[in-house]
Write an enzyme that holds these catalytic residues in place. Structure first.
Site, short mmCIF file in Angstrom:
data_model
loop_
_atom_site.label_atom_id
_atom_site.label_comp_id
_atom_site.label_asym_id
_atom_site.label_seq_id
_atom_site.Cartn_x
_atom_site.Cartn_y
_atom_site.Cartn_z
N GLU A 73 0.62 -1.26 0.03
CA GLU A 73 -0.16 -0.06 0.08
C GLU A 73 0.70 1.30 0.06
O GLU A 73 0.91 2.03 0.87
CB GLU A 73 -0.82 0.13 1.38
N GLU B 135 -6.05 -7.20 -1.57
CA GLU B 135 -6.76 -7.28 -0.01
C GLU B 135 -8.15 -6.86 -0.16
O GLU B 135 -8.22 -5.59 -0.59
CB GLU B 135 -5.98 -6.42 1.01
C1 GAL Z 1 -4.48 -2.59 4.68
C2 GAL Z 1 -2.98 -3.34 4.67
C3 GAL Z 1 -2.92 -4.39 5.69
C4 GAL Z 1 -3.59 -4.34 6.81
C5 GAL Z 1 -5.13 -4.13 6.65
C6 GAL Z 1 -6.02 -3.82 7.54
O1 GAL Z 1 -4.40 -1.36 4.66
O2 GAL Z 1 -2.43 -3.29 3.75
O3 GAL Z 1 -1.54 -4.67 5.90
O4 GAL Z 1 -3.14 -3.74 8.04
O5 GAL Z 1 -5.08 -2.84 5.99
O6 GAL Z 1 -6.07 -4.93 8.58
#
Ligand code: GAL
Length: 994
Positions: free
Chosen positions: A196, A295
């Site tokens: 990110e 994600e």
């Molecule tokens: C995203 C990040 C992950 C985790 C997730 C929230 O922004 O890439 O590592 O932190 O949020 O659980």
């Protein structure tokens, strides 16, 4: 311990690479590699990735091996993911755990990844490796080791000292990952550099998003042998580093958490939170790569003082999956990773301060590895459908509109158009509507434009639901002209073809087949009629199954959704069973099935059994069965729970050790580290004390920190002001000599406590020592580039002792874990130990010399009658029958009846160790976690276990645990295979303990 021997090589490599990128201008990009020449096994087009020339719909779940430090349980979780119909897993790798001391990379024992790679291969799972170096992930420092607080360069930027700090880790981890790439026969097919890289404080990082930096990270991986494609995860579809752009990756991806992370109102879906523009953005940003989401929300993290993961799993439940995941499919996404699919545990101080020990995440698979959440079953229905629908993989996603394809504006339909087969994703226009809406569906088919249902009644979409309708869908040699019922799976066998469809409660469905007749062979209530060349089936959903024979040999199983949840698909078999089917193997006339049961369950193999079955085994044991003339195999899997005789912790004898020996007037802190630095290495915060008291300046980063401030009294001291910073929910207690002066209880909203303590009267000219015991909850993450939050120091950050004109009158010493970055226990890694005296001496480890300690029946239940920290240890014998997967949790009673000295809830906290592994931090006055699962393998389920609890009373009145029990969840008779107890260092006398 494996020391890096390649530092010299690294240095020269670094120098040459840096020469090209430091201060680089955008036109100085190096094109470091040509993907084509590196490998041709993982490729892609605009629709999907390919592996070995075959299209792959990549459905993946995020699972962090380091959050389950029992390698022999990895296959269990991977098989549960595979059983969803998934074929991928994404792993983060946590640098902080692997390079506790700069230059010393270690990835052995529970930290070794090779067994994970082997398990993934055994489970048939491809991997995305996400080694960072920055990962976020709700881990301490976002994956950055504590010593990075001393690196002057700005984190996650092109600053040379930061880049240099990453070299050893990236090179070392790449060697391991490189060997596991598919090009070498391993499971790794993609790698995500960084994480990110989307948000920055651009006043301090004006070059953001910095392609020089992003390119540099990729080149590090390439130089270290990574050849598989790079994939990115923009925090939102910002379009940064798309293929072909400066710093661009091979396959562009982004993340999405549309319902956010506040589980306070689990039934509220705010207006406007459903993404609607993703297809358009994808076409603009990266039209030549598969639409990839690295994600997508699978649950939520939860902070100290939060609402608990059951509530998060309510917010992000099966209905959320229906509406939001199907919305994703409507964008034609073919590479999807659900974060998290299994969360696990923040054992051994590995979490960040925004979370507590559990990282259950409310995800599909519980922290206990139990799969009883409905969202598991719902996801299984979705994934299996997509895996048997290759037409979806290449369909062209259209932009959805309200009122199209139906007779009502209340519904929104998104079409995905294929060459023959079309898919339609239906939802409410107001995505969060709770209404049930009746509709008719009109779509083009090979039989012309049809308005469905053709026979009778109406279709219904219930609130918080979304459905796929299909037209001209290929079922082997049969053409499913349309179906409003959703497809679970289908498969063509030699002797027959099986199709399983389902619908929700209260719904009416219709399906039609082209050019064949149909007849009902089981159940009732299906209206079958001819319409032109097609045979139409129309039925109300009910819990009694219907089977319709279509044409020569197609058997359509018509189910209600809850019944469909009990069906499983393996490589060859479609079957109905209970709790879990892991795999099934046909060998000539025998069929061996491996799975789990938590109740006596029906087994029914509806497709794929040998036509004349002779032997059926379940987990290796023969079971009786019947086989119908159609080859369907029926059996019953019996279950009868074993008696578990768990020890009563309150009646055990515990050994007691006072773990604040510092309060004794004979205690010597001679061996402690002097806080003598008159500057700090920390570039993020200026000192507000005469010498640095930042723990990281001295190599202490995790768990409990202790400070000793020596001074000669003027006799004028009346107060001591202290700011001590340990992260959210951290707390501290202060003594002067052995006199308790007060505590900061800790609160979820506070990263530090600022307290002015009244002092007892001190004698002028006498020497005193202030002792501060500070509980820390991890290092901050570093999500926003430039803010340097990870460098937020831990420790005493300011103090004022009244009656002294110079604060230099106080000479401070400090300690944390024994050895600091030269930590002692390399089996449990650099984070597992804090600085309590018991930890420094290794008394949390099995074999600790407890014989000479006093006995206390009930241990922490007896508790303390004054402030302090007591360390209790006992032996817990377990005798859990093998083959039974039994979730065990420690439960802290949390009744509100206990009050502290000031009339509020008593202020105490506790830490828990099982066989040396720190497996819980409980903060009574903050919460929310009071149940702490500990996995088999950390436990020896058939032996003696060394259990320790440190109970910290922060108030005058002392504290005791109100209840403390070991509780078992439902025993599951499991095909998970033998679990090996992890090896950890046992106690031996430590050199130089103080
Ligand atoms: C995203 C990040 C992950 C985790 C997730 C929230 O922004 O890439 O590592 O932190 O949020 O659980």
């Amino acid at each position: 311990m494996k020391l890096s021997t390649s530092l010299l090589v690294l240095t020269s490599l670094t120098a040459s690479t840096l020469a090209r990128v430091i201060g680089g201008k955008p036109n100085q990009f190096i094109q470091p590699y040509k993907r084509e020449v590196l490998q041709d096994i993982v490729t892609w087009d605009e629709h999907t990735i390919f592996v070995n020339g075959e299209r792959v719909l990549f459905l993946s779940g995020e699972f962090h091996p380091f959050r389950l430090p029992v390698p022999s349980l990895w296959l269990d979780v991977l098989q549960k993911i595979k059983a969803l119909g998934f074929n991928g897993v994404s792993i983060y790798i946590d640098w902080a755990l692997l390079e506790g001391k700069s230059g010393s990379f270690e990835a052995e024992g529970v930290f070794a990844l090779e067994p994970f790679f082997e398990a993934a291969k055994a489970a048939g799972i491809y991997l995305i490796a996400r080694p960072g170096p920055y990962i976020n992930a709700e881990v301490s420092g976002g994956g950055f080791p504590g010593w990075l607080q001393r690196v002057p360069g700005r984190l996650r930027t092109r600053d040379e000292s930061f880049l240099n700090a990453t070299e050893n880790y990236v090179k070392s981890i790449s060697e391991i990952v490189a060997k596991a790439q598919i090009t070498n026969g391993g499971p790794v097919i993609l790698l995500q550099p960084e994480n990110e890289y989307t948000s920055a404080d651009e006043t301090v990082v004006p070059e953001f998003p910095d392609a020089v930096y992003f390119e540099y990270i990729q080149e590090q991986y390439r130089n270290a042998g990574i050849v598989v494609p790079f994939i990115s995860n923009d925090a939102r579809p910002a379009g940064y580093f798309t293929p072909g752009s400066p710093g661009g990756v091979d396959i562009y991806g982004y993340d999405g958490y549309p319902l956010g992370f506040d589980c306070a109102n689990p039934y509220t879906w705010p207006d406007g939170n459903l993404p609607t523009d993703r297809n358009t953005l994808h076409e603009q940003q990266s039209p030549n790569t598969p639409h990839s989401v690295l994600e997508f929300q699978g649950g939520s993290f939860d902070p100290w003082g939060g609402l608990g993961f059951d509530q998060c799993s309510e917010l992000l439940n099966h209905e959320f999956e229906r509406v939001f995941y199907k919305n994703n499919y409507g964008f034609g996404i073919t590479l999807l990773n659900i974060y998290m699919i299994f969360g696990g545990t923040n054992w051994g101080n590995l979490g960040h301060p925004g979370g507590y020990t559990s990282y259950d995440y409310g995800s599909v698979i519980r922290e206990t590895r139990v799969i009883d959440r409905e969202k598991y079953s719902e996801l299984k229905l979705q994934a299996n459908f997509l895996q048997v629908s290759p037409a979806y993989w290449t369909a062209e996603a259209q932009n959805g509109t309200n009122g199209s394809f139906t007779d009502t504006n209340a519904l929104h339909v998104t079409a995905l158009l294929g060459n023959v087969t079309n898919f339609y994703v239906i939802r409410h226009s107001a995505y969060n509507s709770l209404d049930s809406t009746n509709y008719k569906f009109t779509a083009p088919t090979s039989a012309g434009n049809l308005t469905i249902p053709q026979l009778n009644n109406t279709l219904t979409l219930n609130g918080r639901d979304s459905k796929f309708h299909v037209t001209d869908y290929d079922v082997g040699e049969y053409n499913l002209l349309y179906s409003t019922a959703e497809i679970f799976s289908w498969k063509k066998y030699d002797s027959k073809t099986v199709l399983v469809v389902y619908g929700g409660p209260g719904e009416q469905h219709e399906a039609a087949f082209t050019g064949v007749d149909a007849s009902l062979v089981e159940g009732s209530g299906v209206n079958i009629a001819k319409k032109g060349d097609a045979t139409v089936l129309n039925w109300p959903v009910s819990t009694s199954r219907k089977i319709v024979k279509v044409g020569e040999d197609l058997y359509v199983y018509i189910l209600d959704r809850n019944s469909a949840y009990n069906y499983w698909v393996t490589d060859d078999i479609i079957l109905k069973a209970g709790y879990l089917i892991r795999n099934a193997t046909v060998d000539a006339d025998s069929l061996s099935i491996v799975g789990d049961v938590n109740a006596t369950s029906t087994l029914e193999v509806i497709g794929g059994a040998p036509s004349k079955l002779t032997t059926l085994t379940f987990n290796g044991e023969s079971v009786a069965f019947n086989q119908s003339s159609l080859g369907v195999v029926s059996s019953s899997l019996s279950y009868s729970a074993p008696e578990l005789d768990l020890p009563d912790l309150s009646s055990l004898t515990w050994k007691y050790f006072d773990t604040v020996p510092e309060l004794s007037n004979t205690y010597s802190d001679e061996a402690w580290t002097s806080a003598s630095l008159d500057f700090t290495y920390n570039s993020h915060r200026n000192l507000t004390t005469p010498t640095s008291l930042y723990s990281s300046d001295y190599g202490y980063h995790y768990g409990v920190l202790l400070y000793r401030g020596h001074f000669t009294a003027t006799g004028e001291e009346s107060t001591l002001f202290i700011t001590a910073q340990g992260g959210s929910a951290s707390g501290f207690t202060v003594w002067v000599n052995s006199t308790f002066v007060g505590s900061w209880a800790g609160a979820d909203y506070a990263n530090n406590g600022n307290v002015t303590f009244n002092l007892p009267s001190l004698t002028s000219g006498s020497n005193y020592v202030i002792t501060v015991v500070l509980d820390t909850t991890g290092l901050d993450e570093n999500w926003t580039v430039g803010e340097e939050e990870m460098k937020t120091p831990r420790g005493v950050i300011s103090y004022t002792l009244s009656g002294h004109s110079s604060q230099s009158d106080v000479a401070w010493k400090l300690t944390g874990n024994l050895g600091g970055e030269d930590y002692i226990d390399h089996t449990r890694g650099p984070l597992n130990e804090g600085g309590l005296a018991a930890e420094r001496a290794g008394y949390h480890l099995p074999g600790a010399p407890t014989d000479s300690w006093n006995d206390v029946v009930g241990g922490p239940l007896a508790g303390l009658d004054k402030p302090g920290v007591a360390f209790y240890a006992t032996t817990v014998d377990l005798d859990i029958p093998s083959g039974w997967d039994v979730p065990l949790s420690f439960v802290f009673g949390n009744s509100s009846s206990t009050t502290g000295s000031n009339g509020t809830s008593a202020v105490y906290r506790a830490q828990l160790w099982v066989n040396g592994w720190q497996y819980g931090k409980y903060v009574h006055n903050v919460g929310p976690q009071d149940s702490f699962p500990v996995p088999e393998g950390i436990w020896d389920y058939q032996g003696s276990n060394y259990v320790a609890v440190a109970l910290w009373a922060l108030e005058e009145a002392g504290a005791k645990l109100e209840s403390f029990t070991l509780e078992a969840g439902t025993p599951v008779k499991s095909g998970y295979g033998p679990v090996t107890v992890v090896e950890g260092e046992t106690w031996s006398k430590r050199e130089g303990v103080y």
